[in-house]
Design a protein around this motif. Structure first.
Motif, short mmCIF file in Angstrom:
data_model
loop_
_atom_site.label_atom_id
_atom_site.label_comp_id
_atom_site.label_asym_id
_atom_site.label_seq_id
_atom_site.Cartn_x
_atom_site.Cartn_y
_atom_site.Cartn_z
N CYS A 165 47.26 38.51 38.17
CA CYS A 165 46.18 37.65 38.67
C CYS A 165 46.67 36.97 39.95
N ARG B 103 47.40 44.64 44.04
CA ARG B 103 46.47 43.52 44.13
C ARG B 103 47.05 42.28 43.45
N LYS C 143 44.22 30.94 44.75
CA LYS C 143 43.46 31.13 43.52
C LYS C 143 42.32 30.11 43.40
N HIS D 125 38.71 40.58 33.80
CA HIS D 125 38.05 39.28 33.85
C HIS D 125 36.83 39.25 32.93
N GLU E 65 44.25 43.74 35.52
CA GLU E 65 45.35 42.79 35.70
C GLU E 65 46.53 43.12 34.78
N ASP F 162 45.18 33.30 34.15
CA ASP F 162 44.62 34.42 33.38
C ASP F 162 45.64 35.08 32.45
N GLN G 152 44.53 37.68 29.49
CA GLN G 152 43.88 38.97 29.73
C GLN G 152 44.78 40.01 30.40
MN MN Z 1 42.56 36.73 37.54
#
Ligand code: MN
Ligand code: PEP
Length: 332
Positions: A96, A120, A125, A266, A292, A303, A306
């Protein structure tokens, strides 16, 4: 209405049409284009010799509509293209947020090991609390650039607000506009003036019409390198973080000429559901997936719940390859 103006047309007639019909003027390498509000259905006959071709639109989804350009627009990410004639599907992974040199280098190693082609991570953020990790800022961007230099991967990273938009546009290879920034017209307009590919995420409270109209801001600004990202919308359900709108994806594929990237991470919000959802996304026959991953999700600064471990991603990746083959897609 979209109007392609004939070459060598009288400039004052073009300006007259633009003023009379409140058109946005767009000059590309191939065409001189005027885009009026969709409520305009006809242009005065006296301008007929200026018009090469005109498309009447039923809504302000105009440049992004397949009625205007039937083929999915080609967008270049590093050495690879998505959309156009290609069957490429970018599998874009990364944490993330950039958190440290070790963390981002470990991700770069995973990408290399899997034979993937992009990295990525966010460095600015957009958090829902001012007390949460806000990203490493410019320092994180520099770490990403180091990874690009060392591994050659194009960098996908997010712009949060106007304070750093110029730096992100200058240094990123793909500029991500996050769900919360989808309505930021300053960001949309600046991205419209850039030539960089823009990954536009759908606001979680936005209709498909609003989502694609946000893309129209970028397209009508002169940047045709726009990718749409469905990342889940807010529904009455609370057991998952959001609800991935795959019906909406079908709508976009049928009606919109922009490549589509799906973000199961997400949408689900919990790592346990991401592999199944990612496989469903690949089966949707789209131009990309955004997943992610983190070397140690338990300690991730954003995050955390996840993100997949590297081992979990590798296991998922083996099955994604099978599904890609089944839907005639080439993973890059
Ligand atoms: Mn994220
Ligand atoms: C992200 O991509 O890490 C992110 C913040 O996503 P979204 O804008 O979709 O919430």
């Amino acid at each position: 209405m979209i109007i392609h103006v004939k070459k060598n047309s009288n400039q004052s007639s073009i300006k007259e049409i633009a003023t009379k019909y409140e058109a946005v003027e767009l000059i590309t390498t191939e065409n001189h284009i005027l885009v009026t509000p969709s409520s305009v259905k006809k242009i005065d006959d006296k301008y007929q010799d200026v018009i090469e071709h005109a498309w009447v639109s039923d809504s302000d989804i105009q440049l992004a509509s397949r009625k205007y350009k039937s083929q999915t627009r080609e967008v270049k990410i590093g050495d690879y293209a998505i959309g156009g004639d290609s069957r490429n599907t970018f599998v874009i992974i990364g944490p993330c947020g950039v958190e440290s040199q070790e963390q981002i280098e470990s991700t770069a190693q995973l990408i290399k090991e899997c034979g993937l082609h992009s990295l990525r991570a966010g460095s600015f953020k957009p958090r829902t609390s001012p007390y949460s990790f806000q990203g490493m800022g410019i320092e994180g961007l520099q770490l990403l650039l180091e990874m690009r230099k060392k591994y050659g991967f194009p960098i996908v990273t997010e712009v949060r607000d106007s304070s750093h938009i110029d730096a992100v546009i200058e240094y990123a290879d793909v500029v991500q506009i996050g769900a919360k920034a989808m309505y930021d017209h300053g960001i949309l307009r600046k991205c419209g003036k850039s030539k960089k590919p823009i990954l536009l995420k759908r606001g979680f409270g936005s209709t498909l019409q609003e989502f694609v109209q946000a893309a129209e801001f970028i397209l009508s600004g002169g940047n045709n390198q726009v990718i749409l990202c469905e990342r889940g919308i807010r529904t009455f359900e609370t057991k998952s973080r959001f609800t991935l709108d795959l019906c909406g994806v079908s709508y976009l594929k049928e009606n919109i000429n922009l490549p589509i990237i799906l973000d199961p991470s997400h949408a689900m919000g919990y790592a346990y559901g991401v592999p199944d959802l990612a496989r469903a996304c690949m089966a949707m026959d789209v131009e990309g997936l955004l997943i992610e991953v983190h070397p140690n999700p338990k300690v991730a600064k954003s995050d955390a719940s996840q993100q997949l471990t590297h081992a979990e991603f590798k296991k998922l990746y083996d099955t994604l390859k099978l599904i890609a083959t089944a839907v005639n897609r080439v993973i890059v």
